[in-house]
Design a protein around this motif. Structure first.
Motif, PDB file in Angstrom:
ATOM      1  N   VAL A 174      61.800 -65.101 -18.032  1.00  8.07           N
ATOM      2  CA  VAL A 174      60.737 -64.093 -18.002  1.00  8.07           C
ATOM      3  C   VAL A 174      59.492 -64.713 -18.616  1.00  8.07           C
ATOM      4  CG1 VAL A 174      61.424 -63.086 -20.219  1.00  8.07           C
ATOM      5  CG2 VAL A 174      60.120 -61.709 -18.584  1.00  8.07           C
ATOM      6  N   PHE A 175      58.330 -64.338 -18.077  1.00  5.98           N
ATOM      7  CA  PHE A 175      57.063 -64.902 -18.505  1.00  5.98           C
ATOM      8  C   PHE A 175      56.193 -63.802 -19.107  1.00  5.98           C
ATOM      9  CE2 PHE A 175      58.547 -67.095 -14.644  1.00  5.98           C
ATOM     10  CZ  PHE A 175      58.849 -68.336 -15.202  1.00  5.98           C
ATOM     11  N   PHE A 176      55.564 -64.108 -20.252  1.00 11.98           N
ATOM     12  CA  PHE A 176      54.711 -63.149 -20.933  1.00 11.98           C
ATOM     13  C   PHE A 176      53.363 -63.773 -21.252  1.00 11.98           C
ATOM     14  CE2 PHE A 176      59.001 -61.777 -22.449  1.00 11.98           C
ATOM     15  CZ  PHE A 176      58.989 -60.476 -21.977  1.00 11.98           C
ATOM     16  N   ASP A 177      52.337 -62.937 -21.309  1.00 15.45           N
ATOM     17  CA  ASP A 177      51.052 -63.296 -21.899  1.00 15.45           C
ATOM     18  C   ASP A 177      50.964 -62.626 -23.255  1.00 15.45           C
ATOM     19  OD1 ASP A 177      50.168 -64.850 -19.826  1.00 15.45           O
ATOM     20  OD2 ASP A 177      48.827 -63.335 -18.969  1.00 15.45           O
ATOM     21  N   LEU A 178      50.467 -63.346 -24.252  1.00 13.52           N
ATOM     22  CA  LEU A 178      50.213 -62.751 -25.556  1.00 13.52           C
ATOM     23  C   LEU A 178      48.982 -61.865 -25.441  1.00 13.52           C
ATOM     24  CD1 LEU A 178      51.322 -63.008 -28.535  1.00 13.52           C
ATOM     25  CD2 LEU A 178      49.398 -64.559 -28.935  1.00 13.52           C
ATOM     26  N   THR A 179      49.083 -60.634 -25.923  1.00 13.64           N
ATOM     27  CA  THR A 179      47.964 -59.689 -25.831  1.00 13.64           C
ATOM     28  C   THR A 179      47.492 -59.301 -27.225  1.00 13.64           C
ATOM     29  OG1 THR A 179      49.438 -57.760 -25.774  1.00 13.64           O
ATOM     30  CG2 THR A 179      48.821 -58.761 -23.663  1.00 13.64           C
TER      31      THR A 179
ATOM     32  N   PHE B 251      53.177 -48.548 -27.189  1.00 13.65           N
ATOM     33  CA  PHE B 251      54.577 -48.974 -27.174  1.00 13.65           C
ATOM     34  C   PHE B 251      54.819 -50.064 -26.136  1.00 13.65           C
ATOM     35  CE2 PHE B 251      59.020 -48.690 -25.867  1.00 13.65           C
ATOM     36  CZ  PHE B 251      59.649 -48.823 -27.094  1.00 13.65           C
ATOM     37  N   GLU B 252      54.113 -49.990 -25.000  1.00  5.80           N
ATOM     38  CA  GLU B 252      54.314 -50.984 -23.945  1.00  5.80           C
ATOM     39  C   GLU B 252      54.043 -52.395 -24.444  1.00  5.80           C
ATOM     40  OE1 GLU B 252      53.319 -47.115 -21.941  1.00  5.80           O
ATOM     41  OE2 GLU B 252      52.647 -48.232 -23.714  1.00  5.80           O
ATOM     42  N   GLU B 253      53.127 -52.531 -25.410  1.00  4.84           N
ATOM     43  CA  GLU B 253      52.754 -53.852 -25.914  1.00  4.84           C
ATOM     44  C   GLU B 253      53.840 -54.453 -26.800  1.00  4.84           C
ATOM     45  OE1 GLU B 253      49.604 -55.391 -25.166  1.00  4.84           O
ATOM     46  OE2 GLU B 253      49.722 -53.808 -23.675  1.00  4.84           O
ATOM     47  N   ILE B 254      54.531 -53.616 -27.560  1.00  4.83           N
ATOM     48  CA  ILE B 254      55.543 -54.148 -28.474  1.00  4.83           C
ATOM     49  C   ILE B 254      56.946 -54.096 -27.884  1.00  4.83           C
ATOM     50  CG2 ILE B 254      54.163 -53.441 -30.461  1.00  4.83           C
ATOM     51  CD1 ILE B 254      56.384 -51.267 -30.941  1.00  4.83           C
ATOM     52  N   ALA B 255      57.108 -53.414 -26.744  1.00  6.36           N
ATOM     53  CA  ALA B 255      58.439 -53.259 -26.149  1.00  6.36           C
ATOM     54  C   ALA B 255      59.167 -54.592 -25.966  1.00  6.36           C
ATOM     55  CB  ALA B 255      58.336 -52.519 -24.817  1.00  6.36           C
ATOM     56  N   PRO B 256      58.507 -55.654 -25.475  1.00  8.15           N
ATOM     57  CA  PRO B 256      59.227 -56.929 -25.316  1.00  8.15           C
ATOM     58  C   PRO B 256      59.703 -57.525 -26.640  1.00  8.15           C
ATOM     59  CG  PRO B 256      57.264 -56.902 -23.935  1.00  8.15           C
ATOM     60  CD  PRO B 256      57.170 -55.718 -24.852  1.00  8.15           C
TER      61      PRO B 256
ATOM     62  N   LEU C 264      53.596 -67.327 -33.042  1.00  8.98           N
ATOM     63  CA  LEU C 264      54.594 -67.526 -34.098  1.00  8.98           C
ATOM     64  C   LEU C 264      54.609 -66.340 -35.051  1.00  8.98           C
ATOM     65  CD1 LEU C 264      54.097 -71.315 -34.885  1.00  8.98           C
ATOM     66  CD2 LEU C 264      56.180 -70.250 -33.999  1.00  8.98           C
ATOM     67  N   GLU C 265      53.428 -65.813 -35.392  1.00 10.37           N
ATOM     68  CA  GLU C 265      53.372 -64.601 -36.215  1.00 10.37           C
ATOM     69  C   GLU C 265      54.139 -63.468 -35.538  1.00 10.37           C
ATOM     70  OE1 GLU C 265      49.403 -64.294 -38.870  1.00 10.37           O
ATOM     71  OE2 GLU C 265      49.123 -63.946 -36.738  1.00 10.37           O
ATOM     72  N   THR C 266      53.950 -63.357 -34.239  1.00 11.09           N
ATOM     73  CA  THR C 266      54.592 -62.283 -33.482  1.00 11.09           C
ATOM     74  C   THR C 266      56.107 -62.453 -33.471  1.00 11.09           C
ATOM     75  OG1 THR C 266      52.633 -62.152 -32.079  1.00 11.09           O
ATOM     76  CG2 THR C 266      54.625 -61.119 -31.244  1.00 11.09           C
ATOM     77  N   LEU C 267      56.580 -63.685 -33.287  1.00 10.58           N
ATOM     78  CA  LEU C 267      58.020 -63.933 -33.225  1.00 10.58           C
ATOM     79  C   LEU C 267      58.711 -63.703 -34.564  1.00 10.58           C
ATOM     80  CD1 LEU C 267      58.392 -67.111 -30.971  1.00 10.58           C
ATOM     81  CD2 LEU C 267      58.715 -64.712 -30.362  1.00 10.58           C
ATOM     82  N   ALA C 268      57.936 -63.707 -35.655  1.00  7.79           N
ATOM     83  CA  ALA C 268      58.557 -63.473 -36.965  1.00  7.79           C
ATOM     84  C   ALA C 268      59.278 -62.138 -37.012  1.00  7.79           C
ATOM     85  CB  ALA C 268      57.497 -63.549 -38.069  1.00  7.79           C
ATOM     86  N   PHE C 269      58.756 -61.146 -36.282  1.00  6.38           N
ATOM     87  CA  PHE C 269      59.434 -59.844 -36.247  1.00  6.38           C
ATOM     88  C   PHE C 269      60.805 -59.961 -35.598  1.00  6.38           C
ATOM     89  CE2 PHE C 269      60.585 -56.199 -33.589  1.00  6.38           C
ATOM     90  CZ  PHE C 269      60.764 -55.232 -34.562  1.00  6.38           C
ATOM     91  N   SER C 270      60.893 -60.708 -34.525  1.00 10.62           N
ATOM     92  CA  SER C 270      62.133 -60.777 -33.755  1.00 10.62           C
ATOM     93  C   SER C 270      63.111 -61.816 -34.276  1.00 10.62           C
ATOM     94  CB  SER C 270      61.811 -61.084 -32.281  1.00 10.62           C
ATOM     95  OG  SER C 270      60.968 -60.103 -31.722  1.00 10.62           O
ATOM     96  N   TYR C 271      62.608 -62.917 -34.826  1.00 15.14           N
ATOM     97  CA  TYR C 271      63.482 -64.075 -35.044  1.00 15.14           C
ATOM     98  C   TYR C 271      63.465 -64.657 -36.451  1.00 15.14           C
ATOM     99  CZ  TYR C 271      63.922 -64.269 -29.940  1.00 15.14           C
ATOM    100  OH  TYR C 271      64.187 -63.985 -28.630  1.00 15.14           O
ATOM    101  N   ALA C 272      62.894 -63.989 -37.422  1.00 12.95           N
ATOM    102  CA  ALA C 272      62.860 -64.550 -38.776  1.00 12.95           C
ATOM    103  C   ALA C 272      64.272 -64.878 -39.258  1.00 12.95           C
ATOM    104  CB  ALA C 272      62.192 -63.564 -39.733  1.00 12.95           C
ATOM    105  N   GLY C 273      64.493 -66.140 -39.629  1.00 11.48           N
ATOM    106  CA  GLY C 273      65.786 -66.577 -40.152  1.00 11.48           C
ATOM    107  C   GLY C 273      66.883 -66.704 -39.127  1.00 11.48           C
TER     108      GLY C 273
ATOM    109  N   GLY D 265      50.857 -58.195 -28.926  1.00 15.24           N
ATOM    110  CA  GLY D 265      51.957 -57.690 -28.112  1.00 15.24           C
ATOM    111  C   GLY D 265      52.221 -58.689 -27.006  1.00 15.24           C
ATOM    112  N   LEU D 266      53.113 -58.342 -26.106  1.00 16.37           N
ATOM    113  CA  LEU D 266      53.449 -59.206 -24.983  1.00 16.37           C
ATOM    114  C   LEU D 266      53.353 -58.406 -23.692  1.00 16.37           C
ATOM    115  CD1 LEU D 266      56.583 -61.086 -26.397  1.00 16.37           C
ATOM    116  CD2 LEU D 266      54.257 -61.966 -26.229  1.00 16.37           C
ATOM    117  N   LYS D 267      52.772 -59.023 -22.689  1.00 16.74           N
ATOM    118  CA  LYS D 267      52.657 -58.396 -21.376  1.00 16.74           C
ATOM    119  C   LYS D 267      53.386 -59.260 -20.359  1.00 16.74           C
ATOM    120  CE  LYS D 267      49.293 -56.927 -17.881  1.00 16.74           C
ATOM    121  NZ  LYS D 267      47.850 -56.871 -17.529  1.00 16.74           N
ATOM    122  N   GLU D 268      54.365 -58.681 -19.686  1.00 13.10           N
ATOM    123  CA  GLU D 268      55.146 -59.446 -18.713  1.00 13.10           C
ATOM    124  C   GLU D 268      54.290 -59.803 -17.504  1.00 13.10           C
ATOM    125  OE1 GLU D 268      59.037 -58.927 -15.828  1.00 13.10           O
ATOM    126  OE2 GLU D 268      59.044 -57.897 -17.772  1.00 13.10           O
TER     127      GLU D 268
END
Length: 717
Positions: free
Chosen positions: A601-606, A619-624, A155-164, A128-131
């Motif tokens: 915005v700055f995030f830490d990978l969690t 939900f807070e972890e995946i919200a970003p 990169l695995e995490t970004l696949a959900f948001s940005y694949a293709g 997840g991401l923590k702001e």
């Protein structure tokens, strides 16, 4: 096996068959199936990633950290399994694996603070991401994003948001110089490591495979910088991973004085690989004389003239360009062929209707693709009417499938409103006529760059000193990165750029510079880590510290350089709050103290444990991640809420009992571009999707963890 090798093998098989020796043909096939052709290295070399920040749970695989002030050693590389936890103490048993050490066969008890969870690169990880902070000076503009974490998992995490969906990936990976400039399995790789090339290739291959999933397959570019140590192997690796792409290498001078090499010439340049996917290619730009290999001849024939507006097609290309993906962008446009102008814009057509009602004397234009399939326009009917009034739309040439409809993209129109283009009037069809007095020579750059602004010492190291007063090893020139990106995203004012070896954040800075020049709203996602250099780690060890201690983390790349640099670039102030001294130079000159009208915005990978949360990832972890997929604009829905919740750009349905009110609310909010439906029922999800045509409707499982476990498993194939 490459296509060329396959062809050779097949030819040999056919010759054997013609000779009547079927056993020889079978032997050739068997031999070819067992051989690895092309670039040979240990693809499956183990890569263990420490999950700093993950709460240690029973059953975790862990390593025992060296005592504070001590270096990594053989004992700290051993693997253990947590059998139980008792307060602040963990009971460990040796982890029986392929690399099991027979000498490590006794259970032990260790303080929880002295162990760290470990995962192999191909294990599903629940992230997840923590702001950790934000800067807001850009109003409703999208946010530039900086993620601190292991780039493989990010990169695995970004696949959900940005694949293709990514238009450009720019990376400056470790060059594997042998000077302990990067880590593998938490240990610096040096020139004495007999496997350093194989480790580097395995390390790069895994990340490039994930990067390939993010790139828009229809038109995008991957840009990789490298020096002479690995450029040959990198070139072969890129050929294997992107067999259908156009790949070209450029030589760029980054230090005209050169750097001394032992028993060799002084190195003044490095290389850039451009992997052009789909229809991607560099665009023609206004280039100064120094871009030409024979600048004297070039300048002699160069003329000044009027540069006109850059019109482009209204047809949507790339991702989400088919009618079924954007049904709200399929409608007729009517043109008068005698006056050669658009006179009417129709309404969105129902799914079962393929054309509007014809109007006498007018030509009906639909967004039909070259293969005859139904596509979509760039904007909806009401927005198109508004742009026609602004003079941003005009009829183009006639083709065998109708007329081309051209429009001014946001970047070009921003040049009109900013005064860069002088408006001369309007054509008979109402479209703007504007031009600017610049060199009329538009050109594609050559493959050798010797550009003064690309000097890494002056405009990389020196620039960072001006911004934050801190040192960073081998940063790129801001203007070099800016120029490199410009060839592919100058005409894409809403481009999405990713850099997963972000270092000091030069790519994000360059993207903001490009936005400043043309009013674009490009977004950059930068992934970096919080490592310290080998030399810095020695000094910190002498102070009795180790990774994870606040004093150590404060000097990591992300905390000490990347976040302060991005913040300073936007605010125009140093970390101490003083106005930054000096001006930006070359293409766009203005005081650095002015900053940029941008948001960041700055995030830490969690990391979350499957057993830690009853219903999976909180939900807070995946919200970003939901916010990123929706365009990284506006506010983030951070908590579960009764029924449903809406933000500026997206909405989330938490309870299906509120589905009716949810659909009505989404339809009434024109700013919503993405809707998330939390349900395990496929039919319910399909029902919502059918009632929200034109939106990106995404299903999340009621167990959030399941949604992101699937993404992780897909990513490692």
């Amino acid at each position: 096996m490459s296509q060329t090798t396959q062809a050779v093998v097949q030819s040999l098989v056919e010759r054997a068959v013609k000779l009547g020796d079927r056993q020889l043909a079978a032997d050739i096939r068997a031999f070819a199936a067992q051989r690895q052709f092309g670039l040979v290295f240990e693809h499956n070399r183990p890569e263990r990633l420490r999950l700093y920040g993950k709460p240690v749970m029973r059953g975790d695989t862990v390593q025992v950290l060296p005592a504070r002030g001590e270096k990594e050693n053989a004992d700290s590389q051993l693997l253990w399994r947590v059998t139980s936890l008792d307060g602040q103490t963990a009971q460990l048993t040796p982890y029986k694996s392929v690399s099991y050490d027979e000498n490590n066969n006794e259970d032990c008890s260790v303080a929880v603070e002295d162990i760290v969870a470990v995962a192999e690169y191909d294990q599903p990880i629940y992230t997840g991401l923590k702001e950790t902070g934000r800067i807001e000076r850009g109003g409703d503009r999208p946010y530039q994003v900086v993620i601190n974490g292991e780039n493989y998992h990010a990169l695995e995490t970004l696949a959900f948001s940005y694949a293709g969906k990514v238009d450009c990936i720019y990376i400056d990976p470790p060059y594997n110089t042998g000077a302990r400039d990067w880590k593998y399995n938490n240990d610096y790789v040096d020139g004495s490591d007999a496997y350093r090339h194989s480790k580097w290739l395995a390390f790069m291959e895994r990340r490039l495979k994930l990067a390939k999933q993010l790139l828009n397959p229809e038109e995008s570019v991957l840009i990789v910088t490298i020096d002479e140590k690995e450029y040959l192997r990198l070139g072969l690796l890129l050929e294997q991973l992107f067999p259908s792409a156009t790949i070209q290498m450029v030589s760029s001078v980054i230090n005209p004085k050169g750097v001394a090499q032992k028993n060799g010439f002084r190195r003044a340049d490095e290389y850039l690989f451009f992997v052009m996917v789909g229809d991607s290619s560099p665009v023609k730009l206004q280039l100064s004389d120094e871009w030409s290999a024979s600048s004297a001849k070039a300048s002699a024939g160069k003329k000044k003239g009027a540069v006109k507006l850059g019109w482009t097609s209204m047809m949507r290309r790339g991702s989400h360009s088919h009618r079924h993906e954007r049904p709200g962008l399929y409608y007729p446009i009517f043109a008068d062929p005698e006056k050669h102008m658009i006179v009417q814009v129709g309404e969105v057509l129902p799914a079962e209707q393929h054309a509007g009602v014809d109007i006498d004397g007018l030509v009906q234009i639909l967004p039909l693709r070259r293969d005859g399939s139904e596509g979509c326009w760039q904007v909806g009917p009401s927005e198109l009417r508004s742009r026609i009034e602004q003079g941003r739309v005009k009829l183009g040439s006639k083709t065998n499938y109708g007329y081309v409809v051209n429009y001014l993209p946001d970047g070009e129109y921003a040049k009109v409103t900013s005064g860069f283009y002088k408006v001369l009037g309007r054509a008979e069809d109402g479209s703007l006529i504007a031009e600017t007095e610049e060199s009329s020579d538009m050109a594609i750059a050559p493959t050798q760059w010797k550009i003064a602004s690309h000097n890494a010492t002056e405009y990389g190291t020196g620039l960072i000193q001006s911004l934050i007063g801190r040192n960073f090893s081998y940063p790129k020139s801001l203007y070099a990165v800016e120029d490199t990106l410009r060839f592919f995203i100058a005409s894409k004012p809403n481009a999405l750029i990713v850099d997963f070896f972000s270092g000091s954040g030069t790519t994000a800075h360059a993207v903001m510079r490009l936005n400043h020049q043309d009013g674009g709203q490009r977004k950059c996602v930068c992934i970096t880590n919080n490592e310290v250099s080998d030399e810095e780690s020695k000094g910190l060890l002498k102070q009795g510290l180790r990774k994870g201690d606040p004093q150590w983390e404060a000097l990591g790349i992300c905390q000490y350089v990347t976040k302060p640099r991005v913040t300073a670039a936007i605010t125009g102030k140093t970390p101490e709050g003083d106005p930054i001294k000096g001006d930006y130079k070359f293409t766009d000159e203005f005081p650095m103290a002015d900053g940029f009208e941008e948001n960041a915005v700055f995030f830490d990978l969690t990391y979350a444990d499957p057993d830690a949360v009853e219903l999976g990832v909180a939900f807070e972890e995946i919200a970003p991640l939901l916010w990123l997929r929706a365009g990284s604009r506006g506010s983030i829905i951070k908590h579960e809420q009764p029924g449903f919740a809406m933000a500026d750009a997206y909405a989330v349905l938490f309870d299906f009992a509120s589905v009716g009110a949810f659909i009505d609310a989404v339809k009434q909010n024109a700013g919503i571009g993405c809707a998330y439906v939390i349900t395990d029922d496929t039919a319910r999800y399909a029902s919502v999707k059918a009632q929200l045509p034109g939106l990106d409707v995404v299903r999340l499982y009621e167990n959030y963890l399941q949604s992101f476990k699937i993404a992780a498993e897909d990513a490692v194939r």
